[in-house]
Enzyme design. Sequence first.
Site, PDB file in Angstrom:
ATOM      1  N   ASP A  19       0.902  -1.279   0.111  1.00  0.00           N
ATOM      2  CA  ASP A  19      -0.268   0.048   0.075  1.00  0.00           C
ATOM      3  C   ASP A  19       0.956   0.976   0.045  1.00  0.00           C
ATOM      4  O   ASP A  19       0.528   2.335   0.626  1.00  0.00           O
ATOM      5  CB  ASP A  19      -0.971  -0.070   1.303  1.00  0.00           C
ATOM      6  CG  ASP A  19      -2.078   0.972   1.007  1.00  0.00           C
ATOM      7  OD1 ASP A  19      -2.666   1.339  -0.095  1.00  0.00           O
ATOM      8  OD2 ASP A  19      -2.466   1.646   2.249  1.00  0.00           O
ATOM      9  N   CYS A  31     -14.749 -16.605 -12.888  1.00  0.00           N
ATOM     10  CA  CYS A  31     -16.077 -15.934 -12.933  1.00  0.00           C
ATOM     11  C   CYS A  31     -17.024 -16.425 -13.932  1.00  0.00           C
ATOM     12  O   CYS A  31     -18.329 -16.560 -13.656  1.00  0.00           O
ATOM     13  CB  CYS A  31     -15.953 -14.289 -13.305  1.00  0.00           C
ATOM     14  SG  CYS A  31     -15.057 -13.470 -11.929  1.00  0.00           S
ATOM     15  N   CYS A  39     -20.927 -15.009 -14.731  1.00  0.00           N
ATOM     16  CA  CYS A  39     -21.440 -13.943 -13.636  1.00  0.00           C
ATOM     17  C   CYS A  39     -21.020 -12.626 -14.013  1.00  0.00           C
ATOM     18  O   CYS A  39     -19.756 -12.528 -14.291  1.00  0.00           O
ATOM     19  CB  CYS A  39     -20.730 -14.679 -12.315  1.00  0.00           C
ATOM     20  SG  CYS A  39     -21.356 -13.721 -11.090  1.00  0.00           S
ATOM     21  N   CYS A  71     -21.319  -8.269 -10.065  1.00  0.00           N
ATOM     22  CA  CYS A  71     -20.708  -7.048  -9.489  1.00  0.00           C
ATOM     23  C   CYS A  71     -20.864  -5.806 -10.421  1.00  0.00           C
ATOM     24  O   CYS A  71     -21.365  -4.784 -10.030  1.00  0.00           O
ATOM     25  CB  CYS A  71     -19.347  -7.292  -9.502  1.00  0.00           C
ATOM     26  SG  CYS A  71     -18.227  -7.834 -10.960  1.00  0.00           S
ATOM     27  N   CYS A 130     -23.127  -2.401  -9.133  1.00  0.00           N
ATOM     28  CA  CYS A 130     -22.163  -1.257  -8.797  1.00  0.00           C
ATOM     29  C   CYS A 130     -23.413  -0.077  -8.852  1.00  0.00           C
ATOM     30  O   CYS A 130     -24.198   0.376  -9.824  1.00  0.00           O
ATOM     31  CB  CYS A 130     -21.373  -0.851 -10.008  1.00  0.00           C
ATOM     32  SG  CYS A 130     -20.504   0.610  -9.537  1.00  0.00           S
ATOM     33  N   CYS A 162     -16.327   1.353  -0.433  1.00  0.00           N
ATOM     34  CA  CYS A 162     -17.448   0.778  -1.165  1.00  0.00           C
ATOM     35  C   CYS A 162     -17.160  -0.817  -1.166  1.00  0.00           C
ATOM     36  O   CYS A 162     -16.258  -1.132  -1.894  1.00  0.00           O
ATOM     37  CB  CYS A 162     -18.085   1.419  -2.308  1.00  0.00           C
ATOM     38  SG  CYS A 162     -19.480   0.731  -2.850  1.00  0.00           S
ATOM     39  N   CYS A 193     -19.465  -4.318  -4.933  1.00  0.00           N
ATOM     40  CA  CYS A 193     -19.059  -5.406  -5.801  1.00  0.00           C
ATOM     41  C   CYS A 193     -18.704  -6.421  -5.191  1.00  0.00           C
ATOM     42  O   CYS A 193     -18.766  -7.481  -5.796  1.00  0.00           O
ATOM     43  CB  CYS A 193     -17.967  -4.880  -6.793  1.00  0.00           C
ATOM     44  SG  CYS A 193     -16.595  -4.143  -6.174  1.00  0.00           S
ATOM     45  N   CYS A 232     -20.408 -10.733  -4.856  1.00  0.00           N
ATOM     46  CA  CYS A 232     -19.731 -11.810  -5.426  1.00  0.00           C
ATOM     47  C   CYS A 232     -19.984 -13.062  -4.942  1.00  0.00           C
ATOM     48  O   CYS A 232     -19.749 -13.461  -3.838  1.00  0.00           O
ATOM     49  CB  CYS A 232     -18.407 -11.320  -5.429  1.00  0.00           C
ATOM     50  SG  CYS A 232     -17.231 -12.490  -6.060  1.00  0.00           S
TER      51      CYS A 232
END
Length: 317
Positions: free
Chosen positions: A82, A137, A140, A143, A147, A189, A192, A196
């Site tokens: 980070d 995924c 699918c 997400c 949103c 947020c 998404c 999942c």
Amino acid sequence: MAFTYKNPTRSTDPGAALDGARSIVVGALSYGGGSRRAPSSRPTATVARYARRDHYRLLADGLGAVAAHLTAAGWKARVIADDNSLVDREAAYRAGLGWYGKSANILLPGRGSWFVLGSVVTNAPLTPSRAPVDDGCGSCHRCIDSCPTGAIVEAGVVDARRCLAWLLQAPGVFPVEARAALGDRLYGCDECQEVCPPNLVVDRRHAGDAAASDDEPDRGIDVLELLTASDEELLSRHGRWYIPDRDLRYLRRNALVVLGNVGDGRDPEVDATLRRYLADPDELLRAHACWACAQLGRTDLLALVEGDESALVLAEL
């Protein structure tokens, strides 16, 4: 988002982080385990799961042990977590930890995306891991559909200009078109990730663990308390969050939008808070207080800004 991609030459070249870099050891730390929310009769804001604790510090501590092992063997090593020196998701993908979901998050097989990522860059010639993980995924697209602002414009592509997580950390006026969609979100947020399917399985699996633990539950943030707190108090509580220019006006701006979405205009404490911010010396905060008043059916309070010549305030009237 500019955090990592502002300087792509640096963030895509491990050699810029460590001279002579030959290998990257990638780590992932889970911050999942189910989300719980204590009920409250007061306006309350939510915070994204990753930000409820300093998970990156815990991750850096773990990666530090790896780096120490390498340096003890005579190699150079640098922990990156980070700090914008490396595109963490791509390193994780190439290391075979997971695949890119349609949300652009990395999903680990059987574990989902509730992870923070970090790396140790070293000049040690380590043996490469397995090949990248295949897409999991399939067809699918929950997400994308879920949103709140339509920020996932296509599979794996997020328009940061629409992403609530980014807008909450961006300076300036919070976009009018995204305010109602913000709901009760104060920082980050998770929408998404919340929808999942792999994450839903993980949440169900660990729901009992979350309920039995006192480790930083999501009690939410009391919006009225935040809006009356001093700078020193806010930095003490939330100083590890990214706040543009370390200017707490942006945290208060976010809280005013949340108040407009979840407050009760008839509540005397809400009334007093709105009046306070309509008289605030900061035009940005006065402007967002105007919006909150309109949202809560308290347009009568807008008489308090009659004659205000600020362009930001006038744009809200």
